[in-house]
Structures are given as structure tokens and as C-alpha cells.
Scaffold this active site. Structure first.
Site, PDB file in Angstrom:
ATOM      1  N   TRP A 101       0.868  -1.188   0.000  1.00 63.92           N
ATOM      2  CA  TRP A 101       0.000   0.000   0.000  1.00 63.92           C
ATOM      3  C   TRP A 101       0.904   1.238   0.000  1.00 63.92           C
ATOM      4  CZ3 TRP A 101      -1.927   2.770   4.829  1.00 63.92           C
ATOM      5  CH2 TRP A 101      -2.888   3.743   4.497  1.00 63.92           C
ATOM      6  N   ASP A 141      -0.910  -5.270   9.727  1.00 61.67           N
ATOM      7  CA  ASP A 141      -1.856  -4.281   9.241  1.00 61.67           C
ATOM      8  C   ASP A 141      -3.129  -5.037   8.877  1.00 61.67           C
ATOM      9  OD1 ASP A 141      -3.366  -2.375   8.011  1.00 61.67           O
ATOM     10  OD2 ASP A 141      -1.837  -1.755   6.554  1.00 61.67           O
ATOM     11  N   LYS A 184     -13.261  -0.419   6.068  1.00 63.07           N
ATOM     12  CA  LYS A 184     -13.848  -1.277   5.028  1.00 63.07           C
ATOM     13  C   LYS A 184     -14.894  -2.220   5.612  1.00 63.07           C
ATOM     14  CE  LYS A 184      -9.954   0.139   3.172  1.00 63.07           C
ATOM     15  NZ  LYS A 184      -9.551   0.792   1.988  1.00 63.07           N
TER      16      LYS A 184
HETATM   17  N1  KET Z   1      -3.739  -0.518   5.377  1.00 61.30           N
HETATM   18  C1  KET Z   1      -3.974  -0.938   4.125  1.00 61.30           C
HETATM   19  C2  KET Z   1      -3.289  -2.165   3.630  1.00 61.30           C
HETATM   20  C3  KET Z   1      -4.868  -0.225   3.325  1.00 61.30           C
HETATM   21  O1  KET Z   1      -5.096  -0.677   2.100  1.00 61.30           O
HETATM   22  C4  KET Z   1      -5.500   0.935   3.818  1.00 61.30           C
HETATM   23  C5  KET Z   1      -6.392   1.724   2.950  1.00 61.30           C
HETATM   24  C6  KET Z   1      -5.220   1.309   5.138  1.00 61.30           C
HETATM   25  C7  KET Z   1      -4.338   0.554   5.889  1.00 61.30           C
HETATM   26  C8  KET Z   1      -5.801   2.504   5.809  1.00 61.30           C
HETATM   27  O2  KET Z   1      -7.134   2.642   5.805  1.00 61.30           O
HETATM   28  P1  KET Z   1      -7.867   3.624   6.838  1.00 61.30           P
HETATM   29  O3  KET Z   1      -8.913   4.263   6.014  1.00 61.30           O
HETATM   30  O4  KET Z   1      -6.866   4.600   7.382  1.00 61.30           O
HETATM   31  O5  KET Z   1      -8.395   2.736   7.898  1.00 61.30           O
HETATM   32  N2  KET Z   1      -6.412   1.593   1.697  1.00 61.30           N
HETATM   33  C9  KET Z   1      -7.315   2.213   0.722  1.00 61.30           C
HETATM   34  C10 KET Z   1      -7.640   3.638   0.955  1.00 61.30           C
HETATM   35  C11 KET Z   1      -6.464   4.559   1.015  1.00 61.30           C
HETATM   36  O6  KET Z   1      -5.532   4.476   0.229  1.00 61.30           O
HETATM   37  O7  KET Z   1      -6.498   5.417   1.928  1.00 61.30           O
HETATM   38  C12 KET Z   1      -6.776   1.959  -0.685  1.00 61.30           C
HETATM   39  O8  KET Z   1      -5.700   1.348  -0.825  1.00 61.30           O
HETATM   40  O9  KET Z   1      -7.462   2.320  -1.651  1.00 61.30           O
END
Ligand code: KET
Length: 453
Positions: free
Chosen positions: A182, A263, A299
Site C-alpha cells: 500500500w 496491518d 472497510k
Molecule cells: N492498510 C492498508 C493495507 C490499506 O489498504 C488501507 C487503505 C489502510 C491501511 C488505511 O485505511 P484507513 O482508512 O486509514 O483505515 N487503503 C485504501 C484507501 C487509502 O488508500 O487510503 C486503498 O488502498 O485504496
């Protein structure tokens, strides 16, 4: 205005300002040679009276969130956003889960609820329930009070707080992240004060796991290094180790004293089962060793904008866990003081109530199933078109994303000609697709591949 204007004035406040200016002129703020009249003509002027920020270069948009920015600007009625990992319904609309609506209604109806600051560690009941959700209701680590959990600002905030805690208090400052990963991971950990290195993870030639490379790289990491592990539904590849491979990873890491930092952004989204998706973490916790876990409810509860998540640190003893928590508070307090109350309250209502919890698992499973059905439909659509290449990875990969293998030029062709938006690494969010839009996507992939861009 000159300093003397103040000293000759009769008003006491002007005299105080005059004294202050004389102090500044002679002291550390402005060197004595500075021309103060130009400073006061325009209090923040830079070169030639322009902005002090004029030298800034325009920063690029975020590689993931910037896709949505570009999408929003496109007036085409057929545009499709497969960039950010956010769930959409068959109608292409964002989804608020039914259980979330019910929980919010409960919160609104409860007139005794207040909006005071939460403690630095957040909502205590939410923290306990979050630890239980990820580690299992029967976890010995929880029973022995060896787990400390703090509410953080979603997954990102949990990773950042955990990273900064490690940078301050852990003897190794290097964190190994998967190659690829990511896009925010390297930035989060670098700013937290850690040194970021990568370990091999994905093999483009097999579109699967480079397990040998992974073992070699972790085997060569200095003892004690931190290793970031995607608990399930690896982002961006959708490729996860099998349970047997997890066991080998665990053995290797424990034998070298490598520190696992999980994560967990997709619990329930990979298999549709919360317990199955938490299994790799529980294997590491079962051996009695220590680890960190960043949890997100963005999510799996659809609480993206509520920014609700948790950081758990599993320790060897209850005594250590108490000290760890005290130090986490010192990380959090100057960063954002304390976390928000609303999202954590929603989660707590759902997790504490057996009926709401069961309803949530059904809604979660329905989301996971819809994604799996999108995989099948896209795979079939490409097969029906005779699109060159083996597209079986679309149905083999796990979670929200398909790592298509499309190159940046193909991606940009699809955006330009078909108004389909995705990250330049060829990752598509399957959750953004619907039965109606699959043919359009398949047409565009077919065109991009056959035009040999
Ligand atoms: N870890 C991973 C692996 C991840 O894909 C995301 C979000 C997060 C943590 C953080 O999510 P949060 O909303 O802070 O709980 N991924 C998606 C959104 C983004 O990039 O912010 C994405 O990859 O599209």
C-alpha cells in the site's frame, strides 16, 4: 513604521510595543542589520514582497486518492472509479450498513450521551471489543491482560502511532515492508521515525507469492527488525500466503526475533469470515510472543470517513502492557490529544450486541460475496472476448483488489479512451464494479491488451 515611532509615542501600549521591538531588534529574532521597515510594510513578505511560500513546488496528487480527484473532474456519463478501495453497491453507490444505521439510531435516542473528550486512549469499551474481535474471544493474551489497545484514527492512525512508539522505544529502527505494498506504508513509517526497507513478496511472472524470496529476505534481515505483515487480502496484489506458509513465516520470524506488525485493514473482506481472516495473527499470538496490530473499521463496517481503528500491542506480561500503554499515551497526546467519539461508539454498539453483531457478519459476507461474484464476471467477460493472456489471477486473488498486470501506459489508455480510473500500477478495486459495468471494463482491458500498448 519604524521602532522610533513607538518610543516617542505617549500611549502605554505603544511604549510596550516599542520596548518589544527594541528587544527584538537587538535580540535573536531579527539580526540588528535587518531592515525592519520592510518587515512591517508586509509582515510575511518574501523576496520582492511576494509570498514567503512562493518557492513551493506544486505537490503531486496522492497516487490513490488523486485518482478520485481526476475521476470527479471527468464529465463523461460512462466514467468508472476503480481507484480507491471503497465498497460500492450493485448500483455503484456507497453503502452505509444497516447495522450502522441501527447503531446510530440507538446513539441518537440515548439522551444521556455526552460529547466530552474521550481519554487519550479512546473509548475503553471499544478497545476491549476490538482486541476480542481480532484476537478471538478466548484469547489467552486477553485473559492474562497482556494486550494493550488504544483507539486511533482508523488504520492509518494506528500504523502511525505504532510506528512512532517503536521508533521511540524499540531497539531496532528498521521496518521491512512487502514489495509492493500500500503506497502510504513507506511514508507513514518514515515520518514515524523508522527506516523502511522492503522484502520480496510478489512474483509478476507467476502473479503469485514469491515465497522463496520472502523467506530469503526475512532470513537475511538483522535480528529484531520489524516486519510489516498484511493480515489478509494483501494490498495491492490480492495474494496471501497459505496457512502452511504463514506457519513457516511465523517460525522463521520468531527464530530471529523479528517483530511482527500486522496491518489488518480488511478483516472479513477476504474470506467473508472475521475469524478466518484473523487466523494468521492468532497464530503469532498463540506462541506467546509479542506483536503489534493495526485494525481498521473503514472497510469492514463501511466507516471510512469516521476514522475509527485500533492499535493493539500484545506483550509478554500484564506488567509490561501497563507500561506500554502509558508510553502510547505520550505518543498520542501531542499528536491529536484524543480520538473522536462517534465512530468508536458505533462500533462498540455493534460489537457488544449479539443480534447486531450477527447482522453485521451477514452484511459483511454479502459485501465479500459481491466482490467474489465481480471477479467471476470479469474473468468470464474477458474469456468471452478471447482477450489474450491468462486472467485466472482475477478469480484467484483475494480481497478488494485485483492486481491486473496492466502497465501504466495501458492504464492511461483506459482512462483516456474509456473513462475508467484506477491506480497506475494496474490495481482495480473490484468493489467499485457492478454487473452493469463489467462489460465496459472488459471491453477496455481487451482494447488495451490487443492494441499492444
Ligand atoms: N492498510 C492498508 C493495507 C490499506 O489498504 C488501507 C487503505 C489502510 C491501511 C488505511 O485505511 P484507513 O482508512 O486509514 O483505515 N487503503 C485504501 C484507501 C487509502 O488508500 O487510503 C486503498 O488502498 O485504496
Amino acid at each position: 513604521m519604524k521602532t522610533s515611532d513607538f518610543s516617542s509615542s505617549s500611549s502605554p501600549s505603544d511604549r510596550r510595543i516599542g520596548a518589544l521591538l527594541r528587544h527584538l531588534t537587538a535580540g535573536t529574532y531579527f539580526p540588528a542589520s535587518d531592515n525592519l521597515s520592510s518587515v512591517f510594510a508586509s509582515p510575511t513578505s518574501g523576496i520582492n514582497g511576494g509570498s514567503v511560500f512562493a518557492h513551493l513546488v506544486q505537490a503531486p496528487e496522492d497516487p490513490i486518492l488523486g485518482v478520485t480527484v481526476a475521476y470527479n473532474k471527468d464529465p463523461s456519463p460512462i466514467k468508472l472509479n476503480l481507484g480507491v478501495g471503497a465498497y460500492r453497491t450493485e448500483e455503484g453507490k456507497p453503502l452505509v450498513l444497516n447495522v450502522v444505521r441501527k447503531a446510530e439510531q440507538q446513539l441518537i435516542n440515548d439522551k444521556s450521551r455526552i460529547k466530552e473528550y474521550l481519554p487519550i486512549v479512546g473509548l475503553v469499551e471499544f478497545n476491549k471489543l476490538s482486541a476480542k474481535l481480532i484476537l478471538g474471544a478466548d484469547s489467552p493474551a486477553i485473559r492474562e491482560n497482556r494486550v494493550t489497545t488504544v483507539e486511533c484514527l482508523s488504520g492509518t492512525g494506528s500504523l502511525r502511532v505504532g510506528g512512532e512508539f517503536l521508533a521511540k522505544h524499540y531497539h531496532q529502527k528498521t521496518i521491512y515492508i512487502t514489495q509492493p505494498t500500500w503506497g502510504n506504508h513507506p511514508k507513514i513509517f518514515t515520518l514515524a521515525g523508522l527506516t523502511v526497507k522492503t522484502y520480496r513478496y510478489y512474483d509478476p511472472s507467476t502473479q503469485g507469492l514469491n515465497f522463496q524470496g520472502l523467506l530469503e529476505d526475512l532470513g537475511a534481515a538483522p535480528p529484531g527488525s520489524i516486519v510489516l505483515l498484511h493480515a489478509c487480502a494483501h494490498n495491492p496484489t490480492g495474494v496471501d500466503p497459505t496457512i502452511q506458509q504463514w506457519e513457516q513465516i511465523r517460525k522463521l520470524m520468531r527464530s530471529k526475533g523479528l517483530m511482527p506488525f500486522f496491518d489488518s485493514a480488511y478483516q472479513g473482506f477476504a474470506s467473508g469470515s472475521l475469524d478466518t481472516d484473523a487466523k494468521p495473527i492468532r497464530m503469532f499470538v498463540a506462541d506467546g510472543g509479542e506483536c503489534l496490530i493495526a485494525q481498521s473499521y473503514a472497510k469492514n463496517m463501511g466507516l471510512y470517513g469516521e476514522r475509527v481503528g485500533a492499535l493493539s500491542i500484545v506483550c509478554k506480561s500484564a506488567e509490561v502492557a501497563v507500561k506500554v500503554e502509558s508510553q502510547l499515551k505520550l505518543v498520542i497526546r501531542p499528536m491529536y490529544s484524543s480520538p473522536p467519539i462517534h465512530g468508536a461508539s458505533i462500533v462498540a454498539v455493534i460489537l457488544r450486541d449479539r443480534n447486531l453483531f450477527n447482522e453485521w457478519t451477514l452484511e459483511l459476507k454479502a459485501m465479500a460475496d459481491r466482490i467474489i461474484s465481480m471477479r467471476k464476471q470479469l474473468f468470464e467477460a474477458l474469456r468471452a472476448r478471447g482477450t489474450p493472456g491468462d486472467w485466472s489471477h482475477i478469480i484467484k486473488q483475494i480481497g478488494m483488489f485485483t492486481f491486473t498486470g496492466l502497465n501504466p501506459a495501458q492504464v492511461s489508455f483506459m482512462t483516456k479512451e474509456y473513462h475508467i480510473y484506477m491506480t497506475s500500477d494496474g490495481r482495480i478495486s473490484m468493489a467499485g464494479l457492478s454487473s452493469k459495468t463489467v462489460p465496459h471494463l472488459a471491453d477496455s482491458i481487451h482494447a488495451a491488451v490487443t492494441k499492444a500498448i
